[in-house]
Design an enzyme around this catalytic site. Structure first.
Site, PDB file in Angstrom:
ATOM      1  N   ASN A 184       0.872  -1.176   0.000  1.00  0.00           N
ATOM      2  CA  ASN A 184       0.000   0.000   0.000  1.00  0.00           C
ATOM      3  C   ASN A 184       0.910   1.226   0.000  1.00  0.00           C
ATOM      4  OD1 ASN A 184      -1.751   2.079   0.589  1.00  0.00           O
ATOM      5  ND2 ASN A 184      -2.161   1.420   2.701  1.00  0.00           N
ATOM      6  N   TRP A 185       1.021   1.839  -1.158  1.00  0.00           N
ATOM      7  CA  TRP A 185       1.950   2.982  -1.271  1.00  0.00           C
ATOM      8  C   TRP A 185       1.393   4.265  -0.669  1.00  0.00           C
ATOM      9  CZ3 TRP A 185       4.923   3.023  -6.615  1.00  0.00           C
ATOM     10  CH2 TRP A 185       5.824   1.941  -6.619  1.00  0.00           C
ATOM     11  N   LYS A 186       0.123   4.265  -0.322  1.00  0.00           N
ATOM     12  CA  LYS A 186      -0.510   5.472   0.241  1.00  0.00           C
ATOM     13  C   LYS A 186      -0.265   6.662  -0.701  1.00  0.00           C
ATOM     14  CE  LYS A 186      -0.044   3.351   4.712  1.00  0.00           C
ATOM     15  NZ  LYS A 186      -0.021   3.467   6.142  1.00  0.00           N
ATOM     16  N   HIS A 218      -9.548   1.252   4.522  1.00  0.00           N
ATOM     17  CA  HIS A 218      -8.286   1.399   5.258  1.00  0.00           C
ATOM     18  C   HIS A 218      -8.526   2.367   6.415  1.00  0.00           C
ATOM     19  CE1 HIS A 218      -4.242   2.676   6.288  1.00  0.00           C
ATOM     20  NE2 HIS A 218      -3.822   1.544   5.753  1.00  0.00           N
ATOM     21  N   GLU A 232      -6.934   4.778   7.504  1.00  0.00           N
ATOM     22  CA  GLU A 232      -6.688   6.195   7.188  1.00  0.00           C
ATOM     23  C   GLU A 232      -7.876   6.793   6.427  1.00  0.00           C
ATOM     24  OE1 GLU A 232      -2.802   5.657   5.448  1.00  0.00           O
ATOM     25  OE2 GLU A 232      -2.035   5.103   7.425  1.00  0.00           O
ATOM     26  N   GLU A 253      -5.534  -4.799  10.350  1.00  0.00           N
ATOM     27  CA  GLU A 253      -4.475  -3.824  10.610  1.00  0.00           C
ATOM     28  C   GLU A 253      -4.799  -3.057  11.887  1.00  0.00           C
ATOM     29  OE1 GLU A 253      -2.312  -2.601   6.756  1.00  0.00           O
ATOM     30  OE2 GLU A 253      -4.091  -1.367   6.920  1.00  0.00           O
ATOM     31  N   GLY A 304       2.535   2.191  10.698  1.00  0.00           N
ATOM     32  CA  GLY A 304       3.558   3.229  10.580  1.00  0.00           C
ATOM     33  C   GLY A 304       4.262   3.571  11.883  1.00  0.00           C
ATOM     34  N   SER A 329       3.246  -2.212  10.274  1.00  0.00           N
ATOM     35  CA  SER A 329       4.686  -2.300  10.555  1.00  0.00           C
ATOM     36  C   SER A 329       5.313  -3.641  10.171  1.00  0.00           C
ATOM     37  CB  SER A 329       4.968  -1.969  12.025  1.00  0.00           C
ATOM     38  OG  SER A 329       4.633  -0.616  12.277  1.00  0.00           O
ATOM     39  N   GLY A 387       2.827  -1.132   4.216  1.00  0.00           N
ATOM     40  CA  GLY A 387       2.922   0.276   3.835  1.00  0.00           C
ATOM     41  C   GLY A 387       4.364   0.661   3.555  1.00  0.00           C
ATOM     42  N   GLY A 388       5.014   1.255   4.550  1.00  0.00           N
ATOM     43  CA  GLY A 388       6.365   1.806   4.397  1.00  0.00           C
ATOM     44  C   GLY A 388       7.354   0.858   3.725  1.00  0.00           C
TER      45      GLY A 388
HETATM   46  P1  PGA Z   1       2.852   0.246   7.531  1.00  0.00           P
HETATM   47  O1  PGA Z   1       1.401   0.521   6.901  1.00  0.00           O
HETATM   48  O2  PGA Z   1       3.337  -1.068   6.965  1.00  0.00           O
HETATM   49  O3  PGA Z   1       3.687   1.404   7.099  1.00  0.00           O
HETATM   50  O4  PGA Z   1       2.670   0.159   9.015  1.00  0.00           O
HETATM   51  C1  PGA Z   1       0.500  -0.516   6.686  1.00  0.00           C
HETATM   52  C2  PGA Z   1      -0.792   0.017   6.094  1.00  0.00           C
HETATM   53  O5  PGA Z   1      -1.258   1.072   6.513  1.00  0.00           O
HETATM   54  O6  PGA Z   1      -1.378  -0.610   5.189  1.00  0.00           O
END
Ligand code: PGA
Length: 246
Positions: free
Chosen positions: A11-13, A93, A95, A163, A169, A208, A229-230
């Protein structure tokens, strides 16, 4: 019934420009040289989906609107994503749930729109820090699962991503036992919902995940992949997670 084939999804956001095509190409060549024993998906920003072609890497989206077209300035529909060759779209998600006030009902409507266009919906659920502290994790996740999966969903077009919001993050992750507990509850809900076939719905863990903890997290019962994500932004880091499945 056996376990489903794992899915490792990035997930590149709100990260990624036209030059990011190179990162996908790097990932594709790492996969073609070293293999991948799981399905691999990248969900980049919608602006570059059309630039990326998926050889060995599926390209998906991070969100879609609940309608197929119409007066919704700035939004993107599942039909448009399908038109670009997407087979997956994330919905709900945390967010999006927090930044855009998306309720379970809205998430369900988006999942319906995606599934009606033949896309698989990756339905995201997870508790906040305060909810975990209050011992509400299983209740929150149960309500999200029950409230967000469309009535007409089938196993093939449904993926769940658990999640915990506090793990996204932050570098913090739940213990393997905590992940096992939540994934077991989700599996049981899916079995109630889909019968024996519920075993074949993929339940991803996200929050994470990185190469150094992926092995432990991906070995947990009922964890069928990761939403990353990251650590999905750089091909080397992301491949380190994919390689857990070799
Ligand atoms: P993260 O994000 O791996 O950076 O914690 C995961 C996500 O929000 O899908």
């Amino acid at each position: 019934m056996t376990a489903p084939k794992a899915l490792v999804a990035g997930n590149w956001k709100m990260n990624g420009l036209t030059a990011s095509k190179k990162e996908i190409e790097k990932l594709q060549s790492m996969i073609s040289e070293n293999g991948a024993n799981c399905d691999v998906l990248i969900c980049p920003p919608a602006t570059i989906i059309g630039l990326l072609s998926g050889k060995g890497v599926e390209i998906g989206a991070q969100d879609c609107h609940m309608n197929i077209s119409g007066a919704h300035t700035g939004d993107i529909s599942a039909l448009m994503l399908k038109d670009l060759g997407c087979h997956y779209v994330m919905v709900g998600h945390s967010e999006r749930r927090s930044d855009h006030g998306e309720s379970n009902d809205m998430v369900k409507s988006k999942a319906i729109a995606a599934q009606q266009q033949g896309l698989a919906a990756i339905i995201c659920v997870g508790e906040s820090d305060a909810e975990r502290e209050n011992g509400e994790t299983l209740d929150v996740v149960t309500a999200q699962i029950k409230g967000s999966i469309p009535e007409d969903a089938i196993v093939k077009n449904t993926v769940i991503a658990y999640e915990p919001v506090w793990a996204i993050g932050t570098g913090k992750t739940p213990t393997a036992d905590d992940v096992a507990e939540v994934h077991m509850v989700i599996r049981n809900l899916l079995m109630d919902r889909f019968g024996d076939e519920g075993e074949m719905v993929r339940i991803l863990y996200g929050g994470s995940v990185k190469a150094s903890n992926a092995h432990e997290l991906m070995s947990v019962l009922n964890v069928n992949g990761a939403l990353v994500g990251g650590a999905s932004l750089k091909a080397e880091d992301f491949y380190g997670i994919i390689a857990t499945y070799q």
